[in-house]
Every structure is written in C-alpha cells, then in structure tokens.
Motif scaffolding. Structure first.
Motif, PDB file in Angstrom:
ATOM      1  N   LYS A 105     -26.025  27.272 -72.066  1.00 18.49           N
ATOM      2  CA  LYS A 105     -27.183  26.449 -72.404  1.00 18.49           C
ATOM      3  C   LYS A 105     -26.927  25.571 -73.623  1.00 18.49           C
ATOM      4  O   LYS A 105     -27.854  24.917 -74.117  1.00 18.49           O
ATOM      5  N   ASN A 106     -25.683  25.587 -74.126  1.00 23.01           N
ATOM      6  CA  ASN A 106     -25.346  24.805 -75.334  1.00 23.01           C
ATOM      7  C   ASN A 106     -26.332  25.092 -76.462  1.00 23.01           C
ATOM      8  O   ASN A 106     -26.796  24.175 -77.155  1.00 23.01           O
ATOM      9  N   THR A 107     -26.619  26.366 -76.645  1.00 15.40           N
ATOM     10  CA  THR A 107     -27.626  26.775 -77.618  1.00 15.40           C
ATOM     11  C   THR A 107     -27.072  27.872 -78.520  1.00 15.40           C
ATOM     12  O   THR A 107     -26.320  28.737 -78.072  1.00 15.40           O
ATOM     13  N   MET A 108     -27.474  27.802 -79.773  1.00 11.21           N
ATOM     14  CA  MET A 108     -27.090  28.788 -80.772  1.00 11.21           C
ATOM     15  C   MET A 108     -28.356  29.393 -81.351  1.00 11.21           C
ATOM     16  O   MET A 108     -29.398  28.727 -81.409  1.00 11.21           O
ATOM     17  N   PHE A 109     -28.237  30.649 -81.792  1.00 10.42           N
ATOM     18  CA  PHE A 109     -29.395  31.351 -82.329  1.00 10.42           C
ATOM     19  C   PHE A 109     -29.054  31.984 -83.672  1.00 10.42           C
ATOM     20  O   PHE A 109     -27.898  32.297 -83.961  1.00 10.42           O
ATOM     21  N   LEU A 110     -30.084  32.176 -84.467  1.00  9.31           N
ATOM     22  CA  LEU A 110     -29.947  32.968 -85.685  1.00  9.31           C
ATOM     23  C   LEU A 110     -31.153  33.895 -85.754  1.00  9.31           C
ATOM     24  O   LEU A 110     -32.280  33.439 -85.950  1.00  9.31           O
ATOM     25  N   GLN A 111     -30.905  35.168 -85.564  1.00 12.23           N
ATOM     26  CA  GLN A 111     -31.940  36.171 -85.713  1.00 12.23           C
ATOM     27  C   GLN A 111     -31.966  36.580 -87.176  1.00 12.23           C
ATOM     28  O   GLN A 111     -30.954  37.047 -87.708  1.00 12.23           O
TER      29      GLN A 111
END
Length: 122
Positions: free
Chosen positions: A75-81
């Motif tokens: 999804k060409n997506t990055m996350f930061l929890q």
C-alpha cells in the motif's frame, strides 16, 4: 509526481497512544528507507525512527521501546505506533521516504510529508 500524505495526529492525555500513517501517492514507486522525524516548538527536527527496505528498524534513544515503526509496501504506506505518550513528545511529526529513481535523476529522491501535530496533555 510523488506526494506523501500523513494522518493520525491529535490531542491525547499522557499515557495515551496514537497511530500515525504516511501514504505515498504516485505510480511505479520503489521505496527504500522510510523514516519518521519530529520537531517541537523552538527545537530542531530530530529523527524518531527509520525502517529499511528489508524491514530493519532503528530508533532514537528517547523512544525507549514506546514507539514502533512499520511499513506496508503493498500500500506504499508507513506507520508509527506511539504508546505511553508524554508531554515532551508534543511535536509535529514528519514522515520521509527515499524513492529509487533513474541514475540520471540522482538515484534516490527524498520526499517529505506535510506533518501531523501530536499534542500530549499532562
């Protein structure tokens, strides 16, 4: 043309959590290193965490196990929890992505998101 769109910031109480997202919009993207930075009022921008193309992660010392960076290349997506937030975590959080491009364009191009505000109340 590549555009990074961030979301997920907000106002939380100390001890709370948020999930920040950064989506890359464009076609034919090949993404190398991805990273999150933050900038508090009156301070310089600082690196929070980064993740390599192979999923290797690295964190700033102040994270102390509270944050987790991840990526979904489908999804060409990055996350930061971000967990156990404290007032000193208040800042604008910026994402960056390094895109692989043709060598005559420099080989790598870095793009930045617009920033998302995280405010932690005590």
């Amino acid at each position: 043309q590549v555009q990074l769109v961030e979301s997920g910031g907000g106002l939380v109480q100390a001890g709370g959590s948020l999930t920040l997202s950064c989506a890359a919009l464009g076609s034919g993207l090949t993404i190398a290193t991805q990273a999150w930075y933050r900038q508090a009022p009156g301070k310089q921008r600082e690196l929070v965490a980064h993740i390599s193309r192979h999923g290797n992660t690295n964190y700033a010392d102040f994270v102390k196990g509270r944050f987790a960076i991840s990526r979904d290349d489908t999804k060409n997506t990055m996350f930061l929890q971000v967990n156990s937030l404290q007032p000193e975590d208040t800042a604008v959080y910026y994402c960056s992505m390094d895109f692989l491009v043709a060598s005559d364009q420099g080989g790598i191009q870095r793009h930045w998101g617009q920033g998302t505000q995280v405010t932690v109340s005590s």
